[in-house]
Structure formats: C-alpha cells, structure tokens
Design an enzyme around this catalytic site. Sequence first.
Site, PDB file in Angstrom:
ATOM      1  CE  LYS A 228     -15.043  29.545 -31.971  1.00 30.09           C
ATOM      2  NZ  LYS A 228     -16.386  29.962 -32.466  1.00 30.09           N
TER       3      LYS A 228
ATOM      4  CE  LYS B  99     -15.645  25.850 -35.505  1.00 30.80           C
ATOM      5  NZ  LYS B  99     -16.948  26.530 -35.736  1.00 30.80           N
TER       6      LYS B  99
HETATM    7  N1  C2G Z   1     -25.581  26.371 -36.883  1.00 28.11           N
HETATM    8  C1  C2G Z   1     -26.837  25.808 -37.132  1.00 28.11           C
HETATM    9  N2  C2G Z   1     -26.952  24.813 -38.036  1.00 28.11           N
HETATM   10  C2  C2G Z   1     -25.860  24.355 -38.710  1.00 28.11           C
HETATM   11  C3  C2G Z   1     -24.591  24.927 -38.475  1.00 28.11           C
HETATM   12  C4  C2G Z   1     -24.477  25.941 -37.545  1.00 28.11           C
HETATM   13  O1  C2G Z   1     -27.845  26.209 -36.517  1.00 28.11           O
HETATM   14  N3  C2G Z   1     -26.023  23.350 -39.619  1.00 28.11           N
HETATM   15  C5  C2G Z   1     -25.491  27.436 -35.879  1.00 28.11           C
HETATM   16  C6  C2G Z   1     -24.615  27.048 -34.694  1.00 28.11           C
HETATM   17  O2  C2G Z   1     -25.361  26.268 -33.750  1.00 28.11           O
HETATM   18  C7  C2G Z   1     -24.246  28.436 -34.139  1.00 28.11           C
HETATM   19  C8  C2G Z   1     -24.158  29.302 -35.409  1.00 28.11           C
HETATM   20  O3  C2G Z   1     -24.879  28.585 -36.447  1.00 28.11           O
HETATM   21  O4  C2G Z   1     -25.296  28.923 -33.315  1.00 28.11           O
HETATM   22  C9  C2G Z   1     -22.731  29.534 -35.866  1.00 28.11           C
HETATM   23  O5  C2G Z   1     -22.120  28.271 -36.052  1.00 28.11           O
HETATM   24  P1  C2G Z   1     -20.516  28.187 -35.961  1.00 28.11           P
HETATM   25  O6  C2G Z   1     -19.932  29.226 -36.828  1.00 28.11           O
HETATM   26  O7  C2G Z   1     -20.114  26.754 -36.101  1.00 28.11           O
HETATM   27  O8  C2G Z   1     -20.282  28.673 -34.446  1.00 28.11           O
HETATM   28  P2  C2G Z   1     -19.473  27.929 -33.296  1.00 28.11           P
HETATM   29  O9  C2G Z   1     -18.136  27.515 -33.780  1.00 28.11           O
HETATM   30  O10 C2G Z   1     -20.378  26.919 -32.725  1.00 28.11           O
HETATM   31  O11 C2G Z   1     -19.197  29.151 -32.281  1.00 28.11           O
HETATM   32  O12 C2G Z   1     -19.054  31.381 -28.136  1.00 28.11           O
HETATM   33  C10 C2G Z   1     -19.846  30.606 -29.014  1.00 28.11           C
HETATM   34  C11 C2G Z   1     -19.040  30.111 -30.191  1.00 28.11           C
HETATM   35  O13 C2G Z   1     -18.358  31.192 -30.804  1.00 28.11           O
HETATM   36  C12 C2G Z   1     -19.955  29.420 -31.184  1.00 28.11           C
END
Ligand code: C2G
Length: 129
Positions: free
Chosen positions: A45, A47
């Site tokens: 990712k 990240k």
């Molecule tokens: N999220 C949200 N609202 C935000 C930010 C994040 O609802 N303002 C949700 C994302 O949609 C996700 C969860 O919080 O469901 C975690 O977000 P992230 O840590 O950014 O996860 P991500 O990098 O999208 O990883 O295999 C799936 C991936 O690991 C998802």
Amino acid sequence: MKRVITYGTFDLLHYGHINLLRRAKALGDYLVVGLSTDEFNWNEKQKKCYFSYEQRKALLESIRYVDLVIPEENWDQKRTDVHEYHIDTFVIGDDWKGHFDFLEEEGCEVVYLSRTPEISTSKIKEDLH
Ligand code: C2G
C-alpha cells in the site's frame, strides 16, 4: 453469535476509524480486525505508518467494539480468514466498494459502509505539517 471482520491500517487512529468499527460491530456480536502489518503497508500500500504494528494493535485492542486483532500480511488471506474465524459478515469502507465481492463465494456477506468525510490519516499529517 454473528461474527464480523474488517481490515485496515488504522494509523494515527481517528474518529473516522472509530465510526467504521462501531458500525461494523453493530452488524454482529464479535468483531475481528485484520490489522495491516508494517511490511504489508509498505510493500502493498506504499504506506509508511507513524505507529508500528504493535502500537496500532494495542490501540485497536483498547476499543470496546474490537474483540480480536489479527495481522493482515497479504491481499489473499481474506478467503481463508473468513473460514478460520467463522466469519458471517465482511465490512469495509465504501472507498473499497466492489473490491471484495468475491468473499460472497465463500458464503460471507459483504458490506461497504460510508466513509466519514473530512478526516483521514494523510489529512492529519498534512495539517500538522
Ligand atoms: N475509514 C472511514 N472513514 C475515514 C477513514 C477511514 O470509514 N475517514 C475506514 C476505511 O474505509 C477502512 C477503515 O476505516 O474501512 C481503515 O482505514 P485505513 O486504515 O485507511 O485502511 P485501508 O488502508 O483502506 O486498508 O485489505 C483492506 C485494506 O487493509 C484496507
């Protein structure tokens, strides 16, 4: 006992994450969170997390909605996780809409929840910078 799973990085934990976890837990009785490892975050990712996996895990485990935290090490483990943890429902934010529909083939309900607007880990970093 309805079991729910979701996955994510959850770095710099914020109210958008909490909104997701609260709604995910409300869909069942037990919530498993697949937490992206530092390696998965960087390799898959691009990240670079502020908090390490262990620090992010400790934060998630302190949240009342979370029952179990497991490592997310690759994109493919979801297919086996849903069986290994007897999952009924997979939940994730709708920024991923359509990406995980294949889990229905494993007998798992797939739910995409609306993201919380205006907040993200990258926005926090930008604003602080
Ligand atoms: N999220 C949200 N609202 C935000 C930010 C994040 O609802 N303002 C949700 C994302 O949609 C996700 C969860 O919080 O469901 C975690 O977000 P992230 O840590 O950014 O996860 P991500 O990098 O999208 O990883 O295999 C799936 C991936 O690991 C998802």
